[in-house]
Structure formats: structure tokens, C-alpha cells
Motif scaffolding. Structure first.
Motif, PDB file in Angstrom:
ATOM      1  N   GLU A   1     -38.533  75.489  63.828  1.00  0.00           N
ATOM      2  CA  GLU A   1     -39.621  75.246  64.480  1.00  0.00           C
ATOM      3  C   GLU A   1     -39.106  74.734  65.871  1.00  0.00           C
ATOM      4  OE1 GLU A   1     -43.824  73.043  63.920  1.00  0.00           O
ATOM      5  OE2 GLU A   1     -42.756  73.798  62.250  1.00  0.00           O
TER       6      GLU A   1
ATOM      7  N   GLY B   1     -57.215  81.714  69.739  1.00  0.00           N
ATOM      8  CA  GLY B   1     -56.418  81.772  68.361  1.00  0.00           C
ATOM      9  C   GLY B   1     -57.254  82.230  67.261  1.00  0.00           C
ATOM     10  N   ALA B   2     -56.614  82.235  66.050  1.00  0.00           N
ATOM     11  CA  ALA B   2     -56.987  82.930  64.818  1.00  0.00           C
ATOM     12  C   ALA B   2     -58.033  81.813  64.195  1.00  0.00           C
ATOM     13  CB  ALA B   2     -55.979  83.252  63.816  1.00  0.00           C
ATOM     14  N   LYS B   3     -58.960  82.322  63.473  1.00  0.00           N
ATOM     15  CA  LYS B   3     -59.947  81.319  62.650  1.00  0.00           C
ATOM     16  C   LYS B   3     -58.957  81.183  61.419  1.00  0.00           C
ATOM     17  CE  LYS B   3     -64.093  81.362  60.286  1.00  0.00           C
ATOM     18  NZ  LYS B   3     -63.635  81.282  58.797  1.00  0.00           N
ATOM     19  N   MET B   4     -58.646  79.903  61.237  1.00  0.00           N
ATOM     20  CA  MET B   4     -57.605  79.434  60.171  1.00  0.00           C
ATOM     21  C   MET B   4     -58.525  79.332  58.829  1.00  0.00           C
ATOM     22  SD  MET B   4     -54.945  79.759  61.860  1.00  0.00           S
ATOM     23  CE  MET B   4     -53.428  79.150  60.927  1.00  0.00           C
ATOM     24  N   LEU B   5     -57.945  79.947  57.758  1.00  0.00           N
ATOM     25  CA  LEU B   5     -58.474  79.702  56.560  1.00  0.00           C
ATOM     26  C   LEU B   5     -57.823  78.418  55.701  1.00  0.00           C
ATOM     27  CD1 LEU B   5     -58.885  83.366  55.266  1.00  0.00           C
ATOM     28  CD2 LEU B   5     -60.411  81.990  56.591  1.00  0.00           C
TER      29      LEU B   5
ATOM     30  N   THR C   1     -55.753  77.193  47.527  1.00  0.00           N
ATOM     31  CA  THR C   1     -55.348  78.534  47.282  1.00  0.00           C
ATOM     32  C   THR C   1     -56.517  79.376  46.955  1.00  0.00           C
ATOM     33  OG1 THR C   1     -53.309  77.898  46.873  1.00  0.00           O
ATOM     34  CG2 THR C   1     -53.754  79.980  46.853  1.00  0.00           C
TER      35      THR C   1
ATOM     36  N   ILE D   1     -59.002  79.797  49.586  1.00  0.00           N
ATOM     37  CA  ILE D   1     -58.478  80.677  50.626  1.00  0.00           C
ATOM     38  C   ILE D   1     -58.606  82.188  50.161  1.00  0.00           C
ATOM     39  CG2 ILE D   1     -56.393  81.315  52.034  1.00  0.00           C
ATOM     40  CD1 ILE D   1     -55.779  78.338  52.470  1.00  0.00           C
ATOM     41  N   LEU D   2     -58.060  82.464  48.983  1.00  0.00           N
ATOM     42  CA  LEU D   2     -58.235  83.670  48.337  1.00  0.00           C
ATOM     43  C   LEU D   2     -59.475  84.428  48.320  1.00  0.00           C
ATOM     44  CD1 LEU D   2     -55.470  83.492  45.507  1.00  0.00           C
ATOM     45  CD2 LEU D   2     -55.485  84.882  47.404  1.00  0.00           C
TER      46      LEU D   2
ATOM     47  N   VAL E   1     -60.541  87.533  50.501  1.00  0.00           N
ATOM     48  CA  VAL E   1     -60.900  88.859  49.993  1.00  0.00           C
ATOM     49  C   VAL E   1     -62.411  89.247  50.316  1.00  0.00           C
ATOM     50  CG1 VAL E   1     -61.545  89.872  47.671  1.00  0.00           C
ATOM     51  CG2 VAL E   1     -59.486  88.804  47.971  1.00  0.00           C
TER      52      VAL E   1
ATOM     53  N   ARG F   1     -39.382  89.484  58.731  1.00  0.00           N
ATOM     54  CA  ARG F   1     -38.707  88.730  58.363  1.00  0.00           C
ATOM     55  C   ARG F   1     -38.665  87.548  57.546  1.00  0.00           C
ATOM     56  NH1 ARG F   1     -33.689  88.632  62.110  1.00  0.00           N
ATOM     57  NH2 ARG F   1     -35.190  87.950  63.800  1.00  0.00           N
TER      58      ARG F   1
ATOM     59  N   ILE G   1     -54.837  89.952  60.403  1.00  0.00           N
ATOM     60  CA  ILE G   1     -54.850  88.874  59.579  1.00  0.00           C
ATOM     61  C   ILE G   1     -53.475  88.328  59.364  1.00  0.00           C
ATOM     62  CG2 ILE G   1     -55.202  88.059  57.353  1.00  0.00           C
ATOM     63  CD1 ILE G   1     -57.252  90.307  56.888  1.00  0.00           C
TER      64      ILE G   1
ATOM     65  N   ILE H   1     -50.436  85.926  57.977  1.00  0.00           N
ATOM     66  CA  ILE H   1     -49.877  84.951  57.036  1.00  0.00           C
ATOM     67  C   ILE H   1     -48.664  84.378  57.534  1.00  0.00           C
ATOM     68  CG2 ILE H   1     -49.747  84.186  54.455  1.00  0.00           C
ATOM     69  CD1 ILE H   1     -51.688  86.692  53.920  1.00  0.00           C
TER      70      ILE H   1
ATOM     71  N   ASN I   1     -45.126  79.098  59.403  1.00  0.00           N
ATOM     72  CA  ASN I   1     -45.026  78.169  60.679  1.00  0.00           C
ATOM     73  C   ASN I   1     -46.370  78.160  61.633  1.00  0.00           C
ATOM     74  OD1 ASN I   1     -44.335  76.979  63.086  1.00  0.00           O
ATOM     75  ND2 ASN I   1     -42.709  78.215  63.470  1.00  0.00           N
ATOM     76  N   PRO I   2     -46.961  76.959  61.496  1.00  0.00           N
ATOM     77  CA  PRO I   2     -48.318  77.108  62.081  1.00  0.00           C
ATOM     78  C   PRO I   2     -48.159  77.199  63.641  1.00  0.00           C
ATOM     79  CG  PRO I   2     -47.583  74.692  61.454  1.00  0.00           C
ATOM     80  CD  PRO I   2     -46.559  75.766  60.782  1.00  0.00           C
ATOM     81  N   LYS I   3     -47.075  77.139  64.272  1.00  0.00           N
ATOM     82  CA  LYS I   3     -46.751  77.215  65.587  1.00  0.00           C
ATOM     83  C   LYS I   3     -46.373  78.782  65.914  1.00  0.00           C
ATOM     84  CE  LYS I   3     -46.188  73.127  67.330  1.00  0.00           C
ATOM     85  NZ  LYS I   3     -45.024  72.368  66.930  1.00  0.00           N
TER      86      LYS I   3
ATOM     87  N   PHE J   1     -50.316  83.692  65.379  1.00  0.00           N
ATOM     88  CA  PHE J   1     -51.897  83.074  65.370  1.00  0.00           C
ATOM     89  C   PHE J   1     -52.582  82.827  66.371  1.00  0.00           C
ATOM     90  CE2 PHE J   1     -49.534  80.853  61.501  1.00  0.00           C
ATOM     91  CZ  PHE J   1     -50.259  81.618  60.440  1.00  0.00           C
TER      92      PHE J   1
ATOM     93  N   ALA K   1     -54.181  86.822  66.536  1.00  0.00           N
ATOM     94  CA  ALA K   1     -54.697  87.357  65.154  1.00  0.00           C
ATOM     95  C   ALA K   1     -56.085  87.083  65.163  1.00  0.00           C
ATOM     96  CB  ALA K   1     -54.054  86.650  63.846  1.00  0.00           C
ATOM     97  N   ASP K   2     -57.079  87.530  64.280  1.00  0.00           N
ATOM     98  CA  ASP K   2     -58.473  86.929  63.968  1.00  0.00           C
ATOM     99  C   ASP K   2     -58.570  85.995  63.030  1.00  0.00           C
ATOM    100  OD1 ASP K   2     -59.895  89.313  65.765  1.00  0.00           O
ATOM    101  OD2 ASP K   2     -58.384  90.332  64.624  1.00  0.00           O
ATOM    102  N   VAL K   3     -57.820  86.179  61.973  1.00  0.00           N
ATOM    103  CA  VAL K   3     -57.763  85.123  60.880  1.00  0.00           C
ATOM    104  C   VAL K   3     -56.386  84.898  60.549  1.00  0.00           C
ATOM    105  CG1 VAL K   3     -58.120  84.862  58.495  1.00  0.00           C
ATOM    106  CG2 VAL K   3     -59.818  85.962  59.977  1.00  0.00           C
ATOM    107  N   GLY K   4     -56.034  83.466  60.372  1.00  0.00           N
ATOM    108  CA  GLY K   4     -54.970  83.082  59.952  1.00  0.00           C
ATOM    109  C   GLY K   4     -54.636  82.243  58.609  1.00  0.00           C
ATOM    110  N   ILE K   5     -53.764  82.416  58.064  1.00  0.00           N
ATOM    111  CA  ILE K   5     -53.590  81.390  56.874  1.00  0.00           C
ATOM    112  C   ILE K   5     -52.054  80.846  56.871  1.00  0.00           C
ATOM    113  CG2 ILE K   5     -53.149  81.718  54.448  1.00  0.00           C
ATOM    114  CD1 ILE K   5     -55.108  83.929  54.449  1.00  0.00           C
ATOM    115  N   ILE K   6     -51.986  79.466  56.779  1.00  0.00           N
ATOM    116  CA  ILE K   6     -50.573  79.059  56.843  1.00  0.00           C
ATOM    117  C   ILE K   6     -50.095  78.974  55.259  1.00  0.00           C
ATOM    118  CG2 ILE K   6     -49.247  77.024  57.269  1.00  0.00           C
ATOM    119  CD1 ILE K   6     -51.434  76.505  59.531  1.00  0.00           C
TER     120      ILE K   6
ATOM    121  N   PHE L   1     -47.824  83.294  48.077  1.00  0.00           N
ATOM    122  CA  PHE L   1     -49.380  83.772  48.320  1.00  0.00           C
ATOM    123  C   PHE L   1     -49.652  85.188  48.191  1.00  0.00           C
ATOM    124  CE2 PHE L   1     -52.994  84.983  50.992  1.00  0.00           C
ATOM    125  CZ  PHE L   1     -53.902  83.900  50.684  1.00  0.00           C
TER     126      PHE L   1
ATOM    127  N   LEU M   1     -52.668  87.081  46.090  1.00  0.00           N
ATOM    128  CA  LEU M   1     -53.383  87.886  46.680  1.00  0.00           C
ATOM    129  C   LEU M   1     -53.827  89.253  45.783  1.00  0.00           C
ATOM    130  CD1 LEU M   1     -55.743  88.682  49.039  1.00  0.00           C
ATOM    131  CD2 LEU M   1     -53.747  89.218  50.339  1.00  0.00           C
TER     132      LEU M   1
END
Ligand code: FAD
Ligand code: AMP
Lengths: 263, 328
Positions: free
Chosen positions: A17, A237-241, A245, A248-249, A253, B216, B290, B292, B295-297, B301, B304-309, B315, B319
Motif C-alpha cells: 500500500e 467513491g463507492a458505497k462501502m458495505l 460478513t 455484508i453478504l 445479495v 491479480r 461492485i 471487492i 486494500n481500502p486505497k 473503489f 465502483a458503485d458498491v465496495g467491500i473490503i 469472501f 458469497l
């Protein structure tokens, strides 16, 4: 065929990072994992494969500080015959054109048929190879994804263009090519390979050895100067869920269902 | 004040690329008062069509019309441009495959500076132009200051500048062919032979509504099974970023991006993809994205419309299980 491959030591962006330091003068370099630039690894592999087919030598070269020696050694462990480190305080702060000038000064001292660079490096510039070719007055092709040696005067080169199409050219030697990823499958370098070249001699050349005039390199020779590093204001930015877990799932869905993401 | 400003116009099959107007907007950012000249090379009818299209937007159009440019390779065009572009000029060119071939060497031949892949201009003071670029796969940005007193070649990221409804130009057409050829047709040390078209592959991802796209972040070929399982459960097709193709884990026809396919699904699930501009360049038609990523940075993100860290290795199977559960 005498082949020279230009390589650069860079922070591995897949592993790190990247964080900007407090006053924005640099990135935090303390804990970074460094490696050879991804594109350069493909270039060295290609050089070795060409040499295995038609004979000759592969030399790996880098402009950098003492730490840069490790990437030269790593590429020698892959199978390059020789390594050269171009290192001098005067080289620090050179822009792309400065780096190309330094490489050119070394190249004209040798007798190379083919010079390979990566298509781009960590600053995403993609400039050193094309500049070097223009300085040498050699032909150039970028984003090369196929090389076939025709004879000792010319080669067949495929280069990637938009949409993944491939443009085929015939190019006279000597020439400079910038190599695109995917051209081959770079071989794995194990501990044993590294050990074998641990004591190989890697000559270090500085500005004097290269008879480089100081006004070509370093900050004085650079038309382009980096002023700072910064992280842009994040947009919406994205709407973070968030949540555990399960939560979020459940949310994901629901979203997938409503957007037509599940058939 | 800066020298003359040129925009290099890329065209295909007689149609100018969208970047022509984007770069015109970029030129106005450097100097709102500038009289901008379009620079276009090619041959015959195709070139004529392009010139006609762009003329209303530019004050001047400089054209080079020659049969050696019916398919343009940089090695042929570069010396011609070096002959006609006046010292001290600013040349803007779209940052893509052709620019990577042409521009760095052109800057050397013009004895000008070069700024690659610019995403914004900050300001210009005397002969110092400050621009914004990205480094480290888009994880950080930088301001670079460039001495343009001897001119500059700038490659501009496509999509970075929004075309504006600028006052129409005079559209004066200037034929620069004879000047461009004044030293003869450039030497043929690199000779164009043919273009080999990319293959479509067994699944045409440009037609898919749901794309499960892997990058990757999947780390190992053995992990690919979890992606196959998810795609099957969702009823979507699998696509990917470039490193997955480079590693030979998926066929080239599955790659999304500027050097792969341009896709326009309804839903795009990006798994372990950082979101490089070359990858995003292949996603059109504003799908619901969406992402996933652990890395939050990660730049993905930002768009994207929706993000998941999350770690996709953990995960994604969960799902898949969840979707199977609700499908019953
Ligand atoms: C001329 C040119 C053309 C190109 N054309 C294309 C193109 O058409 N398409 C394309 O895709 N690329 C293209 N590229 C390459 C592009 O620049 C990037 O290198 C590439 O898109 C990166 O792919 P990635 O996001 O999968 O990998 P990376 O950038 O390495 O990102 C991997 C991501 O996965 C995340 N991650 C790692 N492990 C996990 C985990 N366990 N769980 C969750 N997340 C994880 C990381 O945080 C990172 O964000 C091109 C490059 C050039 C120079
Ligand atoms: N410091 C350096 N030493 C040796 N080669 C370099 C150096 N910087 C860039 N290169 C070469 O130029 C290529 C493109 O880098 P860049 O133009 O910086 O994007 C790299 O893949 C290397 O092959």
C-alpha cells in the motif's frame, strides 16, 4: 546476438500500500517490498530465450543506487550473462530523458544488436525506451509482444495495439524495443539460482567513466521535475458495505438481485 | 506565453477518435485564449473525411496526406512531424498505444520536453507548466513542473478532460504534406507488414450482462475454481484483468481493457482488481460496478458503485454459498 536489457528496481505495487509521507516530499520507503519492474522481467526472459536460440550474450543494466544491484543480480540468476550498475550521485534526480542519456552513454561504449526495455515502470511513463532509440538514431517499437529473429540484420516484431490486435513489423538491427507483459512466461528464480551469482562481479560505472557531461543528468539536466506526491481528494467513491460478513453478504445479495446480477 | 498548441488527431476508418475534442478541452486548460491547431496524418479519402469532421472545432487543421501513411507507423511519421512542428510548440497526443510508439522519441527529435500520461493541468507561469500525473498504478498522484521554453510533447490520458462546447473554430485547412516530405520519405528501418486481429474466444464477453471479473488478487491458479463456481451460481460469464491472461490462467479473449475487450454488462463484479485506467478503459455503458478488494486505497473503489473490503479468497466462496442458499 548481443542483447542489453534495461531494468529498474521499483516498489512492488501488488504487494504494497503506497503511502505518501507527512510533508508530501516522498512516499514512505521504510517498509516497502522492492522488486524488479514487472515489464523488465519479461524483457530479460525474452532476451534469454533469443540467446538460447541464436547464441550471444545477455547483459542487464540499471541506473540506480547501491540497492539497485540486487535486481541486476536477480536477473543474472535468471540467466543473464553480465550485469552493469550505473551509479553516481550526479545521476540522482534525473528525469526520463536523463536516464535515457545515461543509458545511451554506456550503450555506445559497447556493441549491442538489440536493446530491450520494459514498456513502462513504476511512474507509468513509458518513455525511456523511445527516447533512447531516438538518441541513438536506432529504430524503435513499443509494446512488443513477439520477437522472431530473421537473420543477423533484421527481426520480426509483433506489437500490441488497441483491442488486443497485433501489428507485425520487420525491423533492422540494431534497434530498441519496449517489451509488453505476457510476451512469455518469465522463469522462476530460486534460492539456488541466486546463490550461484552471489559473488558475480557487477562493474559500477559513474559519470566520469561514461564521459557524461553533468548538464545532461540530475536536476540540472531535467526539464521535468516532480514537485510532490499527494493523494487526491477522494470523490464520492463507492458505497462501502460494512458490518460482519453475514450482514455484508445479505446486503450484497439484495443489491445483486435488484440490479439483475443473479440469473 | 507558450508557443503554438497542437492536438494530434487519432482516427480509424475515416472517423476521428473522441480524444480529438477531449484534447481540445485540455489545450484550453493550458491557455483559454489559445488558437488550437489539429494535426492529422493519413491518406486519401479517409483523411479527407477526418479533416471534414474536425475542421469546425479547430481554428486550423494541418494535414499530411501521403500513401506511406495509409497505415501509420510511428517511425515513418515521427521525422515528418519533426520537420513541420515549429520550435517551442506544445503538442498534445492521446496517451495510448500509438503515443507510446511515437511521443518519447518525437520529444527528443524536437529537442522538447516530454510529459507522459497527464490527467490534469494545474497552471502555467512564464515557461513553467505544472501538470498532474499518477504513479504506482494510480495509488498516488504527483504535480510535475515542466520547463516548456523549448516546447513540449504531452500525452494525455483519455477520459481525463471533458469535451466542451467551445466556440466553433475557423477550420482553415493547411496542407503540410510537401513540407513533411521535404527530406524524402523517412527511411524504412521499420517496415509495417500486417495487423493480426484479436480472437473472439468461445465466450464473447462483449455480449455478457453479468461479468464476474478476476484480477491479480486471486494470487494462484489453484484459486481460480472459486471464481468459476461464483460465476456459474450467478449465471454470469468470467472476465479478467491483464495479469490473469499474462499468467495464462484465462484466454486473452477474456481480458477487459484498452488492450483487451470493451464490455458493457449490466453488472460488473471486480474481484481483486486494482482499477488501472487501462482496465477501466474497457468498461463502457455505466454498468453497476461492485468491487471487492483487500486494500481500502485501491483506485477501483473510486469508480465502483458498491465496495467491500475483504479477502476474495475467503469472501467469494461465502458469497457463492449464500446465493445457492437463496436460490434453493
Ligand atoms: C499499454 C498497456 C495496456 C494495458 N492494457 C490492459 C488491459 O487491457 N486490461 C487490463 O486489465 N490491464 C491492462 N494493462 C495493465 C494495467 O496497467 C495493470 O497492470 C493491470 O490492469 C493490473 O491488473 P490487476 O488490477 O489485476 O492487478 P494489480 O494492479 O496488481 O491489483 C491487484 C489487486 O488485488 C488486490 N488483492 C490482492 N490480494 C487480494 C485478496 N486476497 N483479496 C482481495 N483483494 C486482493 C490488491 O489490493 C490489488 O488492488 C495495460 C498496461 C499497458 C502498459
Ligand atoms: N533507472 C533505470 N535504469 C535502467 N532502466 C530504466 C530505468 N528507468 C527506466 N528504465 C527502463 O525504461 C523502461 C520504461 O520505464 P519508464 O520510461 O520510466 O516508464 C523500464 O521498464 C526500464 O526498462
Amino acid at each position: 546476438m548481443e542483447i542489453l536489457v534495461c531494468v529498474k528496481r521499483v516498489p512492488d505495487t501488488a504487494e504494497n500500500e503506497i503511502i505518501v509521507n507527512r510533508d508530501g516530499t516522498d512516499i514512505e520507503r521504510e517498509d516497502l517490498v522492492f522488486s524488479v519492474n514487472e515489464w523488465d522481467n519479461y524483457a530479460v526472459e525474452e532476451a534469454i530465450q533469443i540467446k538460447d536460440k541464436v547464441g550471444g550474450n545477455v547483459t542487464v543494466i540499471t541506473v540506480g543506487n547501491d540497492d539497485a544491484e540486487e535486481v541486476v543480480r536477480r536477473e543474472m540468476a535468471m540467466g543473464a550473462d553480465r550485469g552493469i550498475l550505473l551509479c553516481d550521485e550526479a545521476f540522482e534526480g534525473s528525469d526520463g530523458k536523463g536516464i535515457a542519456s545515461i543509458l545511451k552513454a554506456e550503450i555506445v561504449k559497447g556493441k549491442y544488436d538489440l536493446v530491450l526495455t520494459g514498456a513502462q515502470a513504476d511512474d507509468g511513463a513509458g518513455q525511456v525506451g523511445g527516447m533512447l532509440a531516438a538518441m541513438l538514431d536506432w529504430p524503435f517499437a513499443s509494446l512488443v509482444n513477439k520477437i522472431e529473429v530473421i537473420d543477423d540484420k533484421k527481426i520480426l516484431v509483433g506489437r500490441e495495439i488497441a483491442g488486443g490486435n497485433q501489428e507485425i513489423n520487420e525491423i533492422d538491427l540494431p534497434c530498441v524495443l519496449s517489451i509488453q507483459t505476457g510476451i512469455n512466461e518469465p522463469r522462476y528464480v530460486g534460492i539456488r539460482g541466486i546463490r550461484k551469482v552471489a559473488s558475480a562481479d557487477i562493474p559500477v560505472h559513474g559519470a566520469n567513466d561514461l564521459e557524461l557531461s553533468p548538464e545532461l543528468v540530475g536536476p540540472a539536466g531535467s526539464l521535468v521535475k516532480r514537485l510532490d506526491f499527494f493523494v487526491p481528494e477522494p470523490g464520492e467513491g463507492a458505497k462501502m458495505l460494512e458490518g460482519n460478513t453475514q450482514e455484508i453478504l445479505d446486503k450484497l445479495v439484495e443489491i445483486l438481485k435488484s440490479k439483475g446480477g443473479i440469473k | 506565453m507558450p508557443g503554438k498548441i497542437f492536438v494530434y488527431v487519432i482516427h480509424r476508418e475515416g472517423t476521428a477518435d473522441d480524444t480529438a475534442l477531449e484534447l481540445l478541452a485540455a489545450a484550453k486548460k493550458i491557455d483559454p485564449e489559445a488558437s488550437v491547431t489539429a494535426l492529422v496524418a493519413g491518406s486519401d479519402k479517409e483523411l479527407e473525411n477526418v479533416v471534414k469532421q474536425i475542421a469546425p472545432s479547430f481554428n486550423e487543421v494541418w494535414k499530411i496526406d501521403h500513401e506511406s501513411l495509409s497505415y501509420i507507423i510511428a517511425e515513418t511519421l515521427r521525422p515528418m512531424l519533426a520537420r513541420i512542428i515549429p520550435k517551442g510548440s506544445i503538442l498534445l497526443i492521446p496517451h495510448e498505444h500509438f503515443s507510446m510508439d511515437l511521443s518519447p522519441g518525437l520529444s527528443i527529435k524536437l529537442e522538447a520536453a516530454f510529459i507522459p500520461d497527464v490527467v490534469a493541468f494545474e497552471d502555467i507561469k512564464e515557461n513553467k507548466l505544472t501538470a498532474i500525473r499518477e504513479e504506482f498504478s494510480g495509488q498516488v498522484s504527483t504535480h510535475v513542473m515542466c520547463d516548456i521554453s523549448q516546447g513540449v510533447v504531452i500525452s494525455v490520458r483519455s477520459g481525463a478532460f471533458k469535451p466542451e462546447a467551445t466556440a466553433a473554430g475557423k477550420g482553415q485547412i493547411v496542407d503540410k504534406t510537401s513540407e513533411a516530405l521535404s527530406g524524402g520519405i523517412p527511411n524504412g528501418k521499420r517496415r509495417y507488414l500486417e495487423v493480426i486481429e484479436a480472437e473472439t474466444g468461445e465466450v464473447d464477453i462483449t455480449k455478457s450482462d453479468i461479468l464476474v471479473s478476476v484480477g491479480r488478487g486471486i494470487e494462484d491458479q489453484d484459486n481460480m475454481d472459486i471464481i468459476y463456481e461464483l460465476a456459474e451460481t450467478m449465471g454470469g460469464d468470467i472476465s479478467c484483468s491483464r495479469p490473469i491472461v499474462d499468467a495464462r490462467w484465462l484466454d486473452k479473449s477474456r481480458q477487459v481493457g484498452t488492450s483487451g475487450k470493451t464490455v458493457k454488462p449490466k453488472v460488473y463484479l471486480a474481484l481483486g482488481i486494482s482499477g488501472s485506467f487501462q482496465h477501466l478503459g474497457g468498461i463502457k455503458g455505466s454498468p453497476f460496478i461492485i468491487a471487492i478488494n483487500k486494500n481500502p486505497k485501491a483506485p477501483i473503489f473510486q469508480i465502483a458503485d458498491v465496495g467491500i473490503i475483504a479477502d476474495i479468497l475467503e469472501f467469494v466462496p461465502e458469497l457463492t454459498g449464500k446465493i445457492e442458499e437463496i436460490k434453493g
